[in-house]
Design a protein around this motif. Sequence first.
Motif, PDB file in Angstrom:
ATOM      1  N   CYS A 274      41.280  -7.102  46.456  1.00 16.72           N
ATOM      2  CA  CYS A 274      40.634  -6.850  47.744  1.00 16.72           C
ATOM      3  C   CYS A 274      41.617  -6.620  48.892  1.00 16.72           C
ATOM      4  N   TYR A 275      42.862  -7.011  48.705  1.00 16.90           N
ATOM      5  CA  TYR A 275      43.821  -6.836  49.801  1.00 16.90           C
ATOM      6  C   TYR A 275      45.169  -6.282  49.341  1.00 16.90           C
ATOM      7  N   TYR A 276      45.808  -6.973  48.410  1.00 20.96           N
ATOM      8  CA  TYR A 276      47.186  -6.660  48.035  1.00 20.96           C
ATOM      9  C   TYR A 276      47.342  -5.233  47.495  1.00 20.96           C
ATOM     10  N   LEU A 277      46.579  -4.882  46.474  1.00 20.53           N
ATOM     11  CA  LEU A 277      46.692  -3.535  45.889  1.00 20.53           C
ATOM     12  C   LEU A 277      46.259  -2.436  46.853  1.00 20.53           C
ATOM     13  N   PRO A 278      45.118  -2.574  47.540  1.00 20.64           N
ATOM     14  CA  PRO A 278      44.721  -1.514  48.477  1.00 20.64           C
ATOM     15  C   PRO A 278      45.694  -1.351  49.646  1.00 20.64           C
ATOM     16  N   THR A 279      46.176  -2.460  50.191  1.00 15.98           N
ATOM     17  CA  THR A 279      47.029  -2.403  51.371  1.00 15.98           C
ATOM     18  C   THR A 279      48.430  -1.909  51.047  1.00 15.98           C
ATOM     19  N   LYS A 280      49.004  -2.429  49.966  1.00 18.21           N
ATOM     20  CA  LYS A 280      50.402  -2.116  49.652  1.00 18.21           C
ATOM     21  C   LYS A 280      50.553  -0.895  48.755  1.00 18.21           C
ATOM     22  N   PHE A 281      49.621  -0.694  47.829  1.00 16.27           N
ATOM     23  CA  PHE A 281      49.772   0.361  46.836  1.00 16.27           C
ATOM     24  C   PHE A 281      48.700   1.450  46.924  1.00 16.27           C
ATOM     25  N   GLY A 282      47.746   1.295  47.836  1.00 13.28           N
ATOM     26  CA  GLY A 282      46.695   2.297  47.978  1.00 13.28           C
ATOM     27  C   GLY A 282      45.752   2.370  46.797  1.00 13.28           C
ATOM     28  N   LYS A 283      45.594   1.248  46.081  1.00 14.15           N
ATOM     29  CA  LYS A 283      44.751   1.234  44.878  1.00 14.15           C
ATOM     30  C   LYS A 283      43.512   0.381  45.113  1.00 14.15           C
ATOM     31  N   ASP A 284      42.355   0.980  44.936  1.00 12.84           N
ATOM     32  CA  ASP A 284      41.082   0.289  45.086  1.00 12.84           C
ATOM     33  C   ASP A 284      40.437   0.163  43.705  1.00 12.84           C
ATOM     34  N   LYS A 285      40.542  -1.017  43.115  1.00 10.79           N
ATOM     35  CA  LYS A 285      40.048  -1.232  41.756  1.00 10.79           C
ATOM     36  C   LYS A 285      38.542  -1.054  41.627  1.00 10.79           C
ATOM     37  N   ARG A 286      37.830  -1.111  42.750  1.00 13.71           N
ATOM     38  CA  ARG A 286      36.380  -0.916  42.677  1.00 13.71           C
ATOM     39  C   ARG A 286      36.043   0.456  42.104  1.00 13.71           C
ATOM     40  N   LYS A 287      36.902   1.431  42.319  1.00 14.16           N
ATOM     41  CA  LYS A 287      36.640   2.785  41.817  1.00 14.16           C
ATOM     42  C   LYS A 287      36.556   2.789  40.293  1.00 14.16           C
ATOM     43  N   SER A 288      37.457   2.045  39.645  1.00 14.24           N
ATOM     44  CA  SER A 288      37.398   1.924  38.184  1.00 14.24           C
ATOM     45  C   SER A 288      36.140   1.179  37.748  1.00 14.24           C
ATOM     46  N   HIS A 289      35.854   0.062  38.427  1.00 14.08           N
ATOM     47  CA  HIS A 289      34.708  -0.764  38.035  1.00 14.08           C
ATOM     48  C   HIS A 289      33.395   0.002  38.196  1.00 14.08           C
ATOM     49  N   TYR A 290      33.230   0.646  39.351  1.00 12.99           N
ATOM     50  CA  TYR A 290      31.994   1.386  39.600  1.00 12.99           C
ATOM     51  C   TYR A 290      31.885   2.597  38.681  1.00 12.99           C
ATOM     52  N   SER A 291      33.002   3.244  38.404  1.00 11.41           N
ATOM     53  CA  SER A 291      32.972   4.417  37.515  1.00 11.41           C
ATOM     54  C   SER A 291      32.537   4.027  36.114  1.00 11.41           C
ATOM     55  N   SER A 292      32.971   2.852  35.655  1.00  5.78           N
ATOM     56  CA  SER A 292      32.530   2.373  34.340  1.00  5.78           C
ATOM     57  C   SER A 292      31.021   2.165  34.320  1.00  5.78           C
ATOM     58  N   LEU A 293      30.493   1.605  35.408  1.00  6.67           N
ATOM     59  CA  LEU A 293      29.047   1.373  35.489  1.00  6.67           C
ATOM     60  C   LEU A 293      28.275   2.680  35.595  1.00  6.67           C
ATOM     61  N   ILE A 294      28.858   3.665  36.252  1.00  5.63           N
ATOM     62  CA  ILE A 294      28.222   4.985  36.342  1.00  5.63           C
ATOM     63  C   ILE A 294      28.108   5.603  34.961  1.00  5.63           C
TER      64      ILE A 294
END
Length: 371
Positions: A274-294
């Motif tokens: 929720c903070y470290y990856l998006p802020t420092k690396f520009g990675k939002d893991k929700r995209k992977s999680h939601y894409s799997s559900l899609i």
Amino acid sequence: MKEYQRCTRCVMDNASDPTISFDAVGHCNYCTDVLRRMPAEYFPNEEGKRRLDAMVAEIKETCKDDPYDCIVGVSGGIDSSYILYWGWTQGLRMLAIHVDDGLDNPVATENLKKLVAKTGVTMVTIQPDMEEYRDILRSLLKGSLPNLAIAQDNLIIKSLQDYAEQQHIRYSLDGSNFAHESILERGHSVNACDKKFILAVQKKFGERPIRHIKFSSLEDRYLRRHHASVIHLRPLNNMSYQLKGAIHELEEFCGFQYYGGKHYESILTRFLQCYYLPTKFGKDKRKSHYSSLIVSGQMTREEALELLEKPLYSTEALLQTDKQFLADYCGVSLDTFESWLALPPREEYSIPHSVLNHMAPLARKFRRFIE
């Protein structure tokens, strides 16, 4: 710089993963690969029921003279909790293993207590050497590396392997599943089982040698796995595993409470995603999680896009609470912790690692033959 592009079928994009590719109609390589694999890996139908019935019958027959039918790693999260619940419905004699590293979300801790009490399973709680373990987390932060949870993940895998072999347990039920995590952003990342990488990070940035914690190596995990006595099974791939439905069943069964998001059962992984990856690396893991559900038909692309517009942390107060908790956990001031967060990001491949990491694309290509 490449022009921004988002998949027209799921919500993966080239902002989070620069290695992503798209076809002529805008479909990404992730969901294209998953849809190709789905008929051979995911059975939310009568075939799945047949497979599950055969799986349970085999386990019970093979282990009828053993103290336990199988081993299950539990975290208090939805997937491992549902595995334990499902196994109970099947009458399996399970040994639950929980690694307590002091980072559990209190909600997940309560979930585990309720679930173990209701199912009556035996649960063994394993705690690592906390001085070494905390120093590894400090090393990952000081190294400004993306996967702060790599030691956590490795330790869970190693503990399950060792305990199953020590107790002569023949089957391990894994909560990993196609329905909720078929799409996992890759990029140039190091596998969680890379012992060489973890020890190299500690040697470069740590303050103490690792003498007590035993980690799993990629060689142990994959090259020797085929000769191991433990058979790893993924029951959730053989049922219609719906996120909302699983939460509801667990609520009805033992008062299970959902903790807000994928992998939020740990304070560390919540902060990481929720903070470290998006802020420092520009990675939002929700995209992977939601894409799997899609892809598995549990969420529409429109619903996912709407959710992505919401803040990663539910409140600023929760973010600050997590920062203070992790600073205290590491034994440093909040200012020191913040100074680590402000360090420039470092790629994992810049640290010595196992050459087997570079074989991952080949392994994915021949996945079904390897499995």
